[in-house]
Design an enzyme around this catalytic site. Structure first.
Site, short mmCIF file in Angstrom:
data_model
loop_
_atom_site.label_atom_id
_atom_site.label_comp_id
_atom_site.label_asym_id
_atom_site.label_seq_id
_atom_site.Cartn_x
_atom_site.Cartn_y
_atom_site.Cartn_z
N ASP A 18 0.47 3.96 1.51
CA ASP A 18 0.71 4.87 2.63
C ASP A 18 1.99 4.36 3.26
O ASP A 18 2.25 4.59 4.40
CB ASP A 18 -0.35 5.04 3.54
CG ASP A 18 -1.10 3.69 3.90
OD1 ASP A 18 -1.20 2.87 2.85
OD2 ASP A 18 -2.02 3.79 4.85
N HIS A 19 2.42 3.16 2.84
CA HIS A 19 3.49 2.40 3.34
C HIS A 19 4.69 2.22 2.57
O HIS A 19 5.80 1.93 3.09
CB HIS A 19 3.07 0.94 3.78
CG HIS A 19 2.11 0.91 5.04
ND1 HIS A 19 2.27 0.52 6.50
CD2 HIS A 19 0.64 1.15 4.89
CE1 HIS A 19 1.23 0.79 7.10
NE2 HIS A 19 0.15 0.86 6.25
N HIS A 73 -3.92 -8.81 5.52
CA HIS A 73 -4.37 -7.38 5.14
C HIS A 73 -4.44 -7.32 3.45
O HIS A 73 -5.15 -7.22 3.02
CB HIS A 73 -3.20 -6.66 5.69
CG HIS A 73 -3.20 -5.21 5.20
ND1 HIS A 73 -4.61 -4.30 5.74
CD2 HIS A 73 -2.75 -4.27 4.62
CE1 HIS A 73 -4.49 -3.29 4.95
NE2 HIS A 73 -3.15 -2.96 4.66
N GLU A 88 -0.30 -1.20 14.41
CA GLU A 88 -1.35 -0.22 13.82
C GLU A 88 -2.59 -0.26 14.56
O GLU A 88 -2.82 -1.27 15.46
CB GLU A 88 -1.68 -0.66 12.14
CG GLU A 88 -2.50 -1.89 12.19
CD GLU A 88 -3.54 -2.02 11.26
OE1 GLU A 88 -4.16 -0.97 11.27
OE2 GLU A 88 -4.03 -2.95 10.86
N HIS A 98 0.85 -1.29 0.02
CA HIS A 98 0.09 -0.10 0.09
C HIS A 98 0.93 1.16 -0.21
O HIS A 98 1.93 1.23 0.80
CB HIS A 98 -1.03 -0.11 1.27
CG HIS A 98 -2.06 -0.89 0.91
ND1 HIS A 98 -2.88 -1.30 1.93
CD2 HIS A 98 -2.83 -1.23 -0.12
CE1 HIS A 98 -4.07 -1.90 1.52
NE2 HIS A 98 -3.84 -2.01 0.31
N ASP A 141 0.18 -3.13 8.42
CA ASP A 141 -1.18 -3.19 8.63
C ASP A 141 -1.50 -4.77 8.70
O ASP A 141 -0.86 -5.61 8.18
CB ASP A 141 -1.91 -2.65 7.45
CG ASP A 141 -1.89 -1.24 7.41
OD1 ASP A 141 -1.48 -0.68 8.35
OD2 ASP A 141 -2.30 -0.57 6.46
N HIS A 173 -0.43 4.49 13.27
CA HIS A 173 -1.41 4.40 12.14
C HIS A 173 -2.77 4.50 12.70
O HIS A 173 -3.47 3.07 12.67
CB HIS A 173 -1.14 3.23 11.40
CG HIS A 173 -1.45 3.01 10.09
ND1 HIS A 173 -2.75 2.61 10.06
CD2 HIS A 173 -1.07 3.23 8.86
CE1 HIS A 173 -3.12 2.60 8.59
NE2 HIS A 173 -1.75 2.87 7.86
ZN LIG Z 1 -2.50 -1.01 4.25
#
Ligand SMILES: [Zn+2]
Lengths: 594, 630
Positions: A73-74, A158, A204, A71, A179, A414
């Protein structure tokens, strides 16, 4: 050696987006994730790297960088960090992440550069160069990064290839979850970790206050909405990105169509074709048991009900469902379809993910229903829905993970600050361990207790393990080494001599003139009635008149014309000796008179 | 440290290692060659074989081939590992899928309570190989007679010398339930056994998921190297660095046919195939449906295309063909760099899926399953079972044996050429022995020993003797510059293991309450503290939990020095009134200032008399502090 563990979130501290957590452990600096904040168009979308700006460059500061999953955002800032900021050290991720992250990065680069005309952004070549530096890790594999740092990967659920990472340096360790979700979903298994007892767990907390099964509810909700629209003859548009959510939603629709025996056509547009699902086929060992065990006969990613979309279908009459790229309705096929369908109130668009400011998706989600295009303004009559499907652990799942891995400290990242506080209360309540929620740039120090170990012989270890694990013995410091010795070993190795510690009490009977044997007989009766604790045992009368229990002896002698009761015992029988002497001291000769 | 070899051949391994009191079985192979003395059968009738003349020794049971070989007409039996006390086993570690065939025998034993560890692909491929064997047996149209193996004279075959424990081949349900219990592991995953022994599998380069194991107890290290390969094939190359500097190198499963170089035999197979199909003949390659076949197919296709023979059908017949062909593609992370790189394109690592899709390769679960539609002469068929005692290979061989244009190529090295083919002789079909054994040969193994520098090598004595057929070939002899301990079949070796101790971490609660006090011991004063508590495994590391004295009665040890006692008494305001020496001078009577409390000292007894409980308690505390209680 026993320094504190220092933790600073450079992003995702009391926030969701641009995950990046810096951990300093026994003198080694580890960076977990290098995400991008999708909500910003300026430098705020990157983690705050100024924290690690040093003359020697990032490679001098950071000893290892680990990316938890694909992802953005990571991993969104990864090419920026390696190619522009100059980090050149170890970079670890799983094989699926290594395969899929560059595609998402390229998609994101295209939107940013093509759409917003940004010039100072990483290039396609830089993404490729960055990915070349990756060292892949398998689930449960332990990689020795250098002579001090080891990294172990656990399955996180995830998304395909998501990992949780245990980093050990010396005796300290940190488990970073990225996550994760603790319940299996359509195509993935649930996160699993053994009792690794990390010094710090960094978890998270996206859904820190949400209850379990909410994902199932959202899925049902989604299917119900789709179903209602197509039953009423409407069309459903689902803008998605090529990888990730798209495959999950396709499985969901495929299963539902199968179960309900629906004939309404479902399409996915060209960007989502074979190439994307091929990744899922190649990495089937990362999916759940059901998919793994059935793939030979039926590959879950070979969809029966979903076929490839042709733009000519757009104006076909009757209901249909179309998955189209890109996900934010900012250009391409999804935007074209949207423009063609938006006037009709029977139709619906479902946004399954986040939309960047400035995109059509973002405007719609903010309530705009009149939209300016190059061909004039259009009115949106179709229904607009937003459904989040991210698979994250809920409060119960987070608590379960803590229970499984038994950390000594917990750090939450997170998530939203308010929700974190709620979860911290629960964690401290249930586990009585320190729990933190640092903000971005806020450093927390976790004091590390010194770890002391001692050596135990194999024989003692084995006998303790086989006798219910109870150890009784001695800790001995010898030549700067600590030894744990069993009683027998201690006596033998330290040359200990047994020593008897004998205790005595005597009671002079001044006002009594009785035969010794009578005194002893009465004493016996009294003691037997007073000392009733079965554990202590009972006194036996010998034929010489004395009373015995273990090492406790009671005799009666005549000294200077008076009868004297003597009680004598070894310290091991202190409980009995003490009881007897206390009774005699308290009652005196009344004990015998009555 | 003790190692016992329970295997019954050099290449069906089963060693039991006792290390730190943990019993670890390394590999669990049954002797598959034990299938060869049985009469071949298949899914359809094979009249020639069924009508072989009976042998007068045991009519109806023993049959005689024209070449004079005796065959037992009975259900198939395997020879499991010899003389194993199953209840001892704590764990079984598997190196590759050919070393798991005895697992169902061991795991179904009610006394077995251990855990089995194998790499993820190894569990799957091993299961498929065994399921293929059972399916061949199930396919047999007539029920095979149950013959008591003890009644077979041992001159029929050497395996009947140990017949008492021959076991009938298990069924699919047994295989499934056993294999479901195996713990799958990945390379470099640490397997902890009771905090006493630590085991890590490493790539062995032999086949997908094949592993060597490093087994450690503290600093003591055993490297178990078996079925390793230096060949460039589809799988991850063998890892050597982590095997280095062991105390013991346990070496097994070197190449069974060291006279043949796999690269040469591979091209020979291609040549035989090419020339056979060019002359219009069919080619039969009896083999397993996993392993070497994966590389062979890619080579063969290249070769056929080069020779403009791309229209010759390649047919794979196996009851597990679909799974055996589909799975290698999902184990991309276990493959060599070139194949792994395809994951990121994304492309399937192997060519065969594409070749199946384009109908260049066909696969069937048996010959009756639609093979007729693609079959034409000439064709190339891979079929099981490689023992040629069951399965479609038997059927095809019977069908094709009379035509001199046809060829059969034996490639699996664990089956001997002469014995395997004997029931089918004489025949007009041409036969070739091209064993493709990726395992390291003797010179590679000798170099490996040099490279990893073990303190001791434990291996089979046969590796140090040149084969009978080539007595002068010194390249067919293992050379070790490290000391060697020979371990033959059925033998045990005991090796000196430095006295190891276990590291036990002390919990914080335990540290909090530690009270280290000097104690006079035979070595002078030492700091000691009594400790008690529960031993727990945290993070697989033993930890002594919070203080928790047991209810066990404790005893006192040590000696009370007069001067020391007086000093302590004085410091507590209990200055003695009088000290008298008694007896031989090592007994003392101390009278306290209250005149009625006394302490009598002797080297091993101290006696306290006090007027009140309180005073006695005080004195007891003082004396105890000079002693140690355990
Ligand atoms: Zn994620």
């Amino acid at each position: 050696m026993t320094s504190d563990i220092k933790i600073v979130p450079l992003g995702a501290g009391q926030d969701v987006g641009r995950s990046c957590v810096l951990v300093s452990i026994s003198g080694k600096n580890i960076m977990f994730d290098c995400g991008m904040h999708m909500g910003y168009q300026d430098e705020r979308r990157f983690p705050d790297f100024s924290y690690i700006s040093q003359p020697g460059g990032a490679t001098d500061v950071i000893d290892c960088l680990i990316i938890s999953h694909f992802h953005l955002d990571h991993c969104g800032s990864l090419p920026y960090f390696t190619e522009k900021f100059g980090y050149n050290g170890p970079l670890i991720m799983t094989a699926p992440t290594r395969a899929i992250a560059p595609i998402l990065l390229e998609d994101y680069r295209k939107i940013t550069v093509d759409r917003y005309g940004e010039t100072d952004f990483f290039t396609t070549t830089q993404i490729k160069q960055c990915i070349k530096k990756v060292r892949t890790i398998r689930v449960h594999e332990t990689i020795q990064v250098d002579k001090d740092i080891s990294v172990k990967c656990y399955y996180a659920g995830h998304v395909l290839g998501a990992g949780m990472f245990l980093v050990k340096v010396g005796t300290q360790s940190v488990l970073y979850t990225g996550d994760y979700n603790m319940t299996p979903d359509r195509h993935l298994g649930c996160a699993w970790v053994d009792r690794c007892s990390p010094t710090v767990l960094i978890s998270e907390s996206t859904y820190a206050t949400t209850i379990r099964d909410s994902k199932r509810c959202r899925e049902r909700d989604f299917l119900k909405k789709v179903y209602n629209v197509v039953e009423a003859g409407g069309k459903v548009l689902i803008p998605v990105f090529a990888l990730g959510r798209a495959q999950e939603l396709c499985i969901l629709i495929e299963e539902f169509w199968d179960r309900m025996n629906l004939k309404v056509p479902v399409y996915f547009c060209h960007g989502l074709t074979e190439k994307a699902t091929n990744y899922y086929k190649l990495f089937i060992t990362w999916t759940n048991e059901k998919i793994k065990s059935t793939f030979v006969n039926r590959n879950m990613f070979d969809f029966k009900h979903i076929s490839v979309f042709d733009r000519s279908y757009m104006n076909n009459p009757g209901p249909m469902v179309v998955f189209a790229t890109p996900g934010m309705l900012h250009s391409g096929m999804s935007l074209n379809i949207f423009k063609a369908w938006c006037h009709d109130a029977k139709n619906m668009v479902i946004m399954p993910g986040y939309c960047v400011a400035g995109t059509m998706g973002h405007k719609l989600l903010n309530g705009s229903r009149k939209i300016e295009t190059d061909k004039g303004s259009i009115t949106v009559n179709m229904a607009v829905e937003y459904l989040s499907f991210s698979a994250h652990a809920d409060a119960k799942g987070i608590l379960q993970l803590i229970k499984n891995c038994q950390p000594k400290n917990v750090v939450l990242v997170h998530g939203e600050e308010r929700k974190m506080s709620f979860l911290i209360d629960k964690i401290t309540d249930q586990f009585q361990i320190p729990c933190f929620k640092p903000a971005n740039g806020e450093q927390i120090n976790i004091p590390c207790q010194p770890q002391v170990s001692a050596t135990m012989s194999k024989e003692t270890f084995k006998s303790v393990r086989s006798a219910g694990n109870q150890f009784d013995g001695m800790l001995v410091q010898k030549n700067n080494q600590l030894l744990l010795l069993s009683r027998e070993e201690a006596v033998q190795q330290l040359g200990l001599k047994p020593h008897t510690l004998n205790l005595n009490y005597k009671l002079c009977l001044t006002g009594l003139n009785l035969e010794g044997s009578v005194i002893m007989e009465r004493l016996h009766t009294q003691l037997s009635s007073i000392i009733t604790d079965q554990k202590l045992g009972t006194f036996k009368r010998q034929h010489d008149g004395t009373l015995h229990l273990n090492s406790v002896h009671i005799t009666c002698r005549t000294e200077g014309g008076r009868s004297v009761v003597h009680v004598s015992w070894n310290v091991e029988d202190e409980p009995i000796g003490k009881a007897v002497s206390e009774i005699l001291e308290e009652c005196g000769e009344d004990l015998i008179t009555n | 440290m003790k190692i016992t070899n329970h295997g019954n051949l050099d290449h069906s391994c089963c060693n039991l290692v006792k290390l730190n009191n943990v019993h670890i079985m390394l590999d669990c192979a049954a002797n598959v060659a034990s299938l060869t003395p049985f009469l071949p059968f298949s899914a359809l009738q094979t009249p020639r074989l069924e009508n072989l003349p009976s042998h007068p020794d045991m009519p109806g049971v023993l049959k005689k081939t024209p070449g004079g070989m005796l065959l037992v007409d009975s259900s198939l039996h395997l020879v499991p590992p010899d003389q194993v006390d199953v209840s001892l086993i704590d764990a079984i570690l598997i190196t590759n899928n050919s070393q798991m065939s005895a697992l169902p025998f061991i795991m179904t034993d009610p006394d077995f309570h251990g855990r089995v560890y194998a790499t993820e692909p190894c569990v799957l491929m091993g299961r498929l190989a065994l399921i293929a064997l059972c399916k061949y047996i199930e396919q047999c149209p007539t029920r095979r007679s149950e013959v008591d193996m003890n009644s077979i004279p041992s001159h029929v075959h050497s395996i009947f010398k140990q017949k008492s424990h021959m076991r009938q081949v298990y069924n699919k349900d047994v295989i499934d339930s056993c294999f479901a219990k195996i713990t799958p592991v990945r390379y470099n995953e640490q397997v902890d056994l009771f905090g006493l022994v630590d085991c890590v599998p490493l790539p062995a380069g032999h086949s997908i998921g094949s592993a060597n194991w490093v087994i450690k107890a503290g600093d003591y290290k055993i490297s178990y190297v078996s079925s390793s390969s230096k060949l460039t094939n589809h799988t991850l190359p063998m890892e050597v660095i982590s095997l280095a500097n062991p105390d013991v190198l346990l070496l097994s499963n070197l190449s069974l046919n060291p006279m043949y170089f796999p690269d040469n035999t591979l091209s020979e197979v291609c040549n035989v195939v090419t020339s056979t199909v060019k002359s219009g003949g069919n080619v039969l390659i009896p083999c397993h449906s996993t392993g070497v076949i994966l590389d062979l197919i890619e080579w063969l296709i290249q070769n056929l295309n080069k020779n403009s023979l791309s229209d010759v059908p390649i047919i794979i017949v196996s009851p597990v063909a679909d799974a055996a062909l589909a799975h290698p593609d999902i184990y991309g992370e276990w493959l060599n760099d070139a194949k792994q790189a395809k994951l990121y394109i994304p492309e399937l690592p192997f060519q065969h899926s594409q070749l199946i899709k384009s109908k260049r390769i066909h696969h069937f679960s048996n010959v009756a399953d639609g093979m007729r539609e693609v079959y034409k002469t000439p064709c190339i068929v891979f079929a099981g079972h490689p023992s040629l005692r069951c399965g479609d290979a038997v059927l095809l061989l019977e069908k094709w044996r009379d035509d001199t244009h046809n060829a059969v190529i034996l490639i699996e090295s664990e089956f001997s050429f002469a014995t395997t083919l004997a029931p089918f002789l004489p025949m007009s079909m041409r036969s070739y022995f091209c064993p493709i054994d990726p395992s390291i040969n003797y010179s590679q193994a000798s170099k490996l020993i040099k490279d990893i520098r073990p303190k001791t090598v434990v291996t089979s004595p046969t590796y140090f003797r040149a084969p009978v057929t080539h007595p002068n070939r010194c390249d067919l002899v293992l050379v070790s510059d490290a000391p060697v301990v020979e371990l033959g079949v059925g033998e045990t070796v005991n090796l000196q293991q430095p006295k190891t101790s276990i590291n036990v971490e002390l919990s914080l609660e335990q540290l909090d309450q530690l009270n280290m006090q000097p104690l006079k011991t035979s070595d002078g004063y030492q700091l000691v503290s009594n400790v008690s508590g529960m031993l727990k495994a945290r993070d697989n590391k033993p930890t002594l939990g919070a203080p928790n004295p047991s209810s066990l009665r404790s005893a006192m040890y040590g000696e009370v020095e007069l001067q020391e006692l007086i000093a302590v008494l004085t410091s507590k305001g209990l200055t003695p009134n009088k000290v008298e020496t008694l007896g031989a001078g090592d007994h003392f009577l101390i009278t306290l200032s209250d005149h009625s409390s006394t302490i009598t000292l002797s080297p091993n007894v101290t006696s306290i008399s006090a007027h009140t409980g309180k005073m006695r308690h005080t004195l007891q505390g003082i004396v105890s502090s000079l002693l140690v209680s355990l």
